[in-house]
Write an enzyme that holds these catalytic residues in place. Structure first.
Site, PDB file in Angstrom:
ATOM      1  CE  LYS A  13      -2.147  -1.270   3.630  1.00  0.00           C
ATOM      2  NZ  LYS A  13      -1.329  -2.206   4.181  1.00  0.00           N
ATOM      3  NE  ARG A  88      -4.915  -0.958   9.563  1.00  0.00           N
ATOM      4  CZ  ARG A  88      -3.835  -0.591   8.884  1.00  0.00           C
ATOM      5  NH1 ARG A  88      -3.816   0.661   8.392  1.00  0.00           N
ATOM      6  NH2 ARG A  88      -2.849  -1.291   8.954  1.00  0.00           N
ATOM      7  NE  ARG A 127       7.772  -2.164   6.253  1.00  0.00           N
ATOM      8  CZ  ARG A 127       6.351  -2.224   6.589  1.00  0.00           C
ATOM      9  NH1 ARG A 127       5.436  -1.741   5.606  1.00  0.00           N
ATOM     10  NH2 ARG A 127       5.862  -2.698   7.566  1.00  0.00           N
ATOM     11  NE  ARG A 160       5.873  -0.239  10.172  1.00  0.00           N
ATOM     12  CZ  ARG A 160       4.702   0.082   9.401  1.00  0.00           C
ATOM     13  NH1 ARG A 160       4.717   0.468   8.245  1.00  0.00           N
ATOM     14  NH2 ARG A 160       3.745  -0.900   9.817  1.00  0.00           N
ATOM     15  NE  ARG A 171       1.648  -4.538  11.173  1.00  0.00           N
ATOM     16  CZ  ARG A 171       2.913  -4.376  10.495  1.00  0.00           C
ATOM     17  NH1 ARG A 171       3.845  -4.914  11.015  1.00  0.00           N
ATOM     18  NH2 ARG A 171       2.734  -3.671   9.277  1.00  0.00           N
TER      19      ARG A 171
HETATM   20  P1  AP5 Z   1       4.841  -1.642   1.880  1.00  0.00           P
HETATM   21  O1  AP5 Z   1       4.427  -0.948   0.563  1.00  0.00           O
HETATM   22  O2  AP5 Z   1       5.523  -0.985   3.049  1.00  0.00           O
HETATM   23  O3  AP5 Z   1       3.585  -2.417   2.319  1.00  0.00           O
HETATM   24  P2  AP5 Z   1       2.262  -1.880   3.267  1.00  0.00           P
HETATM   25  O4  AP5 Z   1       1.176  -2.453   2.573  1.00  0.00           O
HETATM   26  O5  AP5 Z   1       2.310  -0.376   3.227  1.00  0.00           O
HETATM   27  O6  AP5 Z   1       2.497  -2.428   4.464  1.00  0.00           O
HETATM   28  P3  AP5 Z   1       2.321  -1.701   6.024  1.00  0.00           P
HETATM   29  O7  AP5 Z   1       3.256  -2.553   7.096  1.00  0.00           O
HETATM   30  O8  AP5 Z   1       2.711  -0.397   5.919  1.00  0.00           O
HETATM   31  O9  AP5 Z   1       0.828  -1.933   6.223  1.00  0.00           O
HETATM   32  P4  AP5 Z   1       0.095  -1.896   7.635  1.00  0.00           P
HETATM   33  O10 AP5 Z   1      -1.066  -1.721   7.163  1.00  0.00           O
HETATM   34  O11 AP5 Z   1       0.456  -3.060   8.681  1.00  0.00           O
HETATM   35  O12 AP5 Z   1       0.751  -0.677   8.454  1.00  0.00           O
HETATM   36  P5  AP5 Z   1       0.298   0.899   8.630  1.00  0.00           P
HETATM   37  O13 AP5 Z   1       1.582   1.787   8.532  1.00  0.00           O
HETATM   38  O14 AP5 Z   1      -0.760   1.311   7.508  1.00  0.00           O
HETATM   39  O15 AP5 Z   1       5.726  -2.932   1.438  1.00  0.00           O
HETATM   40  C1  AP5 Z   1       6.098  -3.875   2.534  1.00  0.00           C
HETATM   41  C2  AP5 Z   1       7.703  -4.385   1.944  1.00  0.00           C
HETATM   42  O16 AP5 Z   1       7.530  -5.149   0.573  1.00  0.00           O
HETATM   43  C3  AP5 Z   1       8.514  -3.363   1.599  1.00  0.00           C
HETATM   44  O17 AP5 Z   1       9.833  -3.804   2.277  1.00  0.00           O
HETATM   45  C4  AP5 Z   1       8.601  -3.338   0.359  1.00  0.00           C
HETATM   46  O18 AP5 Z   1       9.886  -2.631  -0.491  1.00  0.00           O
HETATM   47  C5  AP5 Z   1       8.452  -4.717  -0.348  1.00  0.00           C
HETATM   48  N1  AP5 Z   1       7.415  -4.670  -1.511  1.00  0.00           N
HETATM   49  C6  AP5 Z   1       6.198  -3.985  -1.580  1.00  0.00           C
HETATM   50  N2  AP5 Z   1       5.661  -4.286  -3.036  1.00  0.00           N
HETATM   51  C7  AP5 Z   1       6.365  -5.292  -3.363  1.00  0.00           C
HETATM   52  C8  AP5 Z   1       6.375  -6.347  -4.548  1.00  0.00           C
HETATM   53  N3  AP5 Z   1       5.300  -6.142  -5.251  1.00  0.00           N
HETATM   54  N4  AP5 Z   1       7.316  -7.443  -4.523  1.00  0.00           N
HETATM   55  C9  AP5 Z   1       8.196  -7.542  -3.671  1.00  0.00           C
HETATM   56  N5  AP5 Z   1       8.344  -6.476  -2.716  1.00  0.00           N
HETATM   57  C10 AP5 Z   1       7.555  -5.604  -2.560  1.00  0.00           C
HETATM   58  O19 AP5 Z   1      -0.275   0.686  10.079  1.00  0.00           O
HETATM   59  C11 AP5 Z   1       0.518   0.658  11.224  1.00  0.00           C
HETATM   60  C12 AP5 Z   1      -0.363   0.609  12.466  1.00  0.00           C
HETATM   61  O20 AP5 Z   1      -0.794   1.830  12.611  1.00  0.00           O
HETATM   62  C13 AP5 Z   1      -1.345  -0.481  12.516  1.00  0.00           C
HETATM   63  O21 AP5 Z   1      -1.086  -1.705  12.894  1.00  0.00           O
HETATM   64  C14 AP5 Z   1      -2.240   0.352  13.551  1.00  0.00           C
HETATM   65  O22 AP5 Z   1      -1.894   0.069  14.853  1.00  0.00           O
HETATM   66  C15 AP5 Z   1      -2.135   1.763  13.138  1.00  0.00           C
HETATM   67  N6  AP5 Z   1      -3.324   2.170  12.074  1.00  0.00           N
HETATM   68  C16 AP5 Z   1      -2.965   2.826  10.977  1.00  0.00           C
HETATM   69  N7  AP5 Z   1      -3.916   3.025  10.306  1.00  0.00           N
HETATM   70  C17 AP5 Z   1      -4.859   2.905  11.128  1.00  0.00           C
HETATM   71  C18 AP5 Z   1      -6.303   2.795  10.889  1.00  0.00           C
HETATM   72  N8  AP5 Z   1      -7.139   3.203   9.787  1.00  0.00           N
HETATM   73  N9  AP5 Z   1      -7.329   2.383  12.099  1.00  0.00           N
HETATM   74  C19 AP5 Z   1      -6.855   1.862  13.168  1.00  0.00           C
HETATM   75  N10 AP5 Z   1      -5.347   1.766  13.270  1.00  0.00           N
HETATM   76  C20 AP5 Z   1      -4.437   2.007  12.410  1.00  0.00           C
HETATM   77 MG    MG Z   2       2.451   0.934   4.858  1.00  0.00          MG
END
Ligand code: AP5
Ligand code: MG
Ligand code: ZN
Length: 216
Positions: A13, A88, A127, A160, A171
């Protein structure tokens, strides 16, 4: 364009959201990034969100919704936005829908990045993120030119807190229980577009741009 990036942790994402935001010239609004910054800066929001982030639990809806709706009222969202990590829960999706309706706006589409959970564990534990500019790397799939240093800004790369294997698995579990229902929610509204996010980064991006009518 008003887009939502939907998909499990590690689906890409942030990676795709960032690329799309640059290509479409709209802001990339990532709730996870907003919370991590608040934790780093030790703001009131950071204090409230910290333990949820560390444990891989969702921050309560009432906190998240307020932050996002406030952000969406900033002038730079006039041309559109890319929401990454929000909504979410169904409750968050309903709050967003109500807000957009009041503004006389509608979503362009919801981009679902679909991948097998086992791939995700490997992606997340490998990552690395730039402390300074937030750019994302992967120790094998997308290594920086110089180990531990950001290609973009030279900042230090770190892992992270919630990317340790145990928290990653939790998660993924939270996503299954609380976020998966959004697929049906947007499918019913005919807004859902599914992409195979196990493909290489550039291929996923090309497929999304094609779907948006911006393909080359
Ligand atoms: P990356 O692009 O970083 O993946 P991502 O989908 O953004 O993963 P996140 O871990 O950021 O998602 P998340 O939803 O758990 O965390 P968030 O920060 O939103 O890619 C991942 C890795 O793979 C990278 O190393 C990349 O280089 C590699 N990669 C990408 N695409 C690839 C491909 N096609 N092929 C190979 N490699 C690839 O949320 C964190 C925390 O915040 C949550 O746990 C929660 O506590 C809180 N939070 C955030 N939003 C909310 C909400 N709306 N409501 C409640 N709590 C929330
Ligand atoms: Mg992300
Ligand atoms: Zn950087």
């Amino acid at each position: 364009m008003r887009l939502i990036m939907l998909g499990p942790p590690g689906a890409g994402k942030g990676t795709q959201g960032g690329m799309l935001a640059r290509a479409l010239e709209v802001p990339h609004i990532a709730t996870g990034d907003i919370f991590r910054q608040a934790v780093r800066e030790e703001t009131e929001l950071g204090r409230r969100a910290k333990s949820y982030l560390e444990q891989g639990e969702l921050v309560p809806d009432e906190i998240v919704v307020g932050i996002v709706l406030e952000r969406l009222q900033k002038p730079d969202c006039g041309k559109g936005f890319i929401l990454d990590g929000f909504p979410r829960t169904v409750q968050q999706a309903e709050a967003l829908e109500e807000f957009l309706q009041k503004e006389g706006k509608a979503l362009t589409g919801v981009i679902l990045l679909d991948v097998d959970p086992e791939v995700l564990v490997e992606r997340l534990t490998g990552r690395r993120v730039c402390r300074q500019c937030g750019a994302t790397y992967h120790v094998r799939n997308m290594p920086p030119r110089e180990e531990g240093r950001c290609d973009e800004c030279g900042g230090e790369l770190y892992q992270r807190e919630d990317d340790r294997e145990e928290t990653v698995r939790h998660r993924l579990d939270v996503h299954e229980r609380q976020t998966r229902p959004l697929r049906d929610y947007y499918e019913k509204q005919d807004l859902l577009h599914v992409f195979d996010a196990a493909q290489p980064i550039e291929d996923v991006f090309a497929a999304i741009m094609e779907q948006l009518g911006r393909g080359r």
